[in-house]
Design an enzyme around this catalytic site. Structure first.
Site, PDB file in Angstrom:
ATOM      1  N   GLY A   1      31.517  34.333  36.924  1.00 35.82           N
ATOM      2  CA  GLY A   1      31.461  35.728  36.698  1.00 35.82           C
ATOM      3  C   GLY A   1      31.891  36.323  35.507  1.00 35.82           C
ATOM      4  O   GLY A   1      32.508  37.493  35.420  1.00 35.82           O
ATOM      5  N   GLU A   2      31.894  35.447  34.507  1.00 35.16           N
ATOM      6  CA  GLU A   2      32.764  35.845  33.079  1.00 35.16           C
ATOM      7  C   GLU A   2      31.916  37.225  32.477  1.00 35.16           C
ATOM      8  O   GLU A   2      32.649  37.760  31.758  1.00 35.16           O
ATOM      9  CB  GLU A   2      32.594  34.896  32.083  1.00 35.16           C
ATOM     10  CG  GLU A   2      33.592  35.028  31.086  1.00 35.16           C
ATOM     11  CD  GLU A   2      33.683  33.894  30.223  1.00 35.16           C
ATOM     12  OE1 GLU A   2      34.560  33.951  29.161  1.00 35.16           O
ATOM     13  OE2 GLU A   2      33.795  32.666  30.895  1.00 35.16           O
TER      14      GLU A   2
END
Length: 301
Positions: free
Chosen positions: A95-96
């Site tokens: 989920g960067e």
């Protein structure tokens, strides 16, 4: 709306639980671990560090701005996943893009799933989740597969089970890493597709791969045309004799002239002409910037 508000409030309550040093949770057996692990928690962005195992090496700034605009309107729809390192310290597993976009927007917290995992498990989770959910380019996917083999010691059969891909699909991605680095970069930058790369893999010598790659880019060859060019290259001497009968010898002025043009433009130039002097010039370029450079050299503007 009331349901969403209740869920958000629950996340904040669990977040407060994590900030209690007397109830620090480090394993699934710790008190209150069942309330935290696997649940969505509103986590302070400042407590999260980027995962060093992240396979994605490039984040499009324009796409991040668009994502931040979406988050501003709708919130973070899909929570990120983090693993707990120590008290009040977490590391991204996946989920960067959402994490970066939220920071860009100036948010203080982000919804997150908490995982407790060692480094190897974290690497595996990061690689598998990115392969499945992120829009990685073919080379990044291939590198992720290779890391699962090298660092997690997964066989292609086991990897197929983990990522939900056919073994043949995984093999096709891994074979891209046999291409010359210049061609790998071309795939990452979108000059050629994975299909072009798969065709070029069949060419053994890297220098020949590059020659064909330049021909593909210069002439905007399709995958099918590339496969045909590779086949002709492999047949070599078989097709050389009949081709020679059809080839008209270029006038003497062409050889000297094309060499001067190549020197002036600093790129490959193909010149064909009949004995009567009629012909055409093909100029190769490798990028939009290279095309602009050639345009200025030719037109002076």
């Amino acid at each position: 709306m009331a349901k969403a508000t209740k869920k958000q409030a629950l996340g904040r309550g669990l977040s407060a639980l994590l900030k209690d040093p007397e109830n620090d949770i480090n394993s699934a057996d710790d008190k209150n671990a069942d309330k935290v692990v696997g649940n969505i928690i509103e986590l302070d962005l400042d407590l999260i560090e980027v995962n060093p195992f992240q396979p994605r090496s490039h984040f499009n700034e324009e796409a991040l701005v668009e994502l931040s605009t979406s988050i501003k309107e709708l919130g973070v729809i899909q929570p990120i996943t983090v693993r707990k390192l120590e008290f009040n310290k977490y590391q991204l597993v996946s989920g960067e893009r959402r994490f970066r976009a939220s920071k860009l927007l100036g948010l203080e917290t982000i919804p997150a799933y908490i995982r407790i995992a060692n480094d190897q498990e974290s690497l595996e989770m990061a690689l598998v989740e990115n392969i499945q959910r992120q829009d990685l380019d073919p080379i990044e996917i291939a590198l992720s597969y290779q890391r699962l083999i090298d660092e997690i010691q997964l066989t292609q059969e086991k990897m197929s089970e983990r990522v939900g891909k056919k073994r043949s699909t995984i093999t096709n991605y891994l074979r891209l890493l046999k291409l010359d680095p210049i061609i790998q970069t071309g795939i990452r930058d979108g000059f050629v597709s994975m299909g072009h790369g798969r065709a070029l893999i069949n060419v053994e010598k890297k220098s020949d791969q590059i020659d064909l790659y330049e021909k593909i880019v210069a002439n905007n060859l399709s995958v099918r045309e590339t496969e045909k060019a590779v086949k002709e290259h492999q047949e070599g001497g078989k097709s050389a004799k009949p081709t020679a009968k059809k080839t008209t010898k270029s006038p003497d002025f062409v050889k000297e002239g094309s060499a001067k043009i190549e020197k002036h433009l600093a790129t490959k130039v193909a010149v064909t002409a009949t004995e009567k002097g009629k012909g055409k010039i093909t100029i190769s370029f490798t990028s939009a910037e290279d095309f602009d450079r050639l345009k200025k050299l030719i037109t002076g503007a």
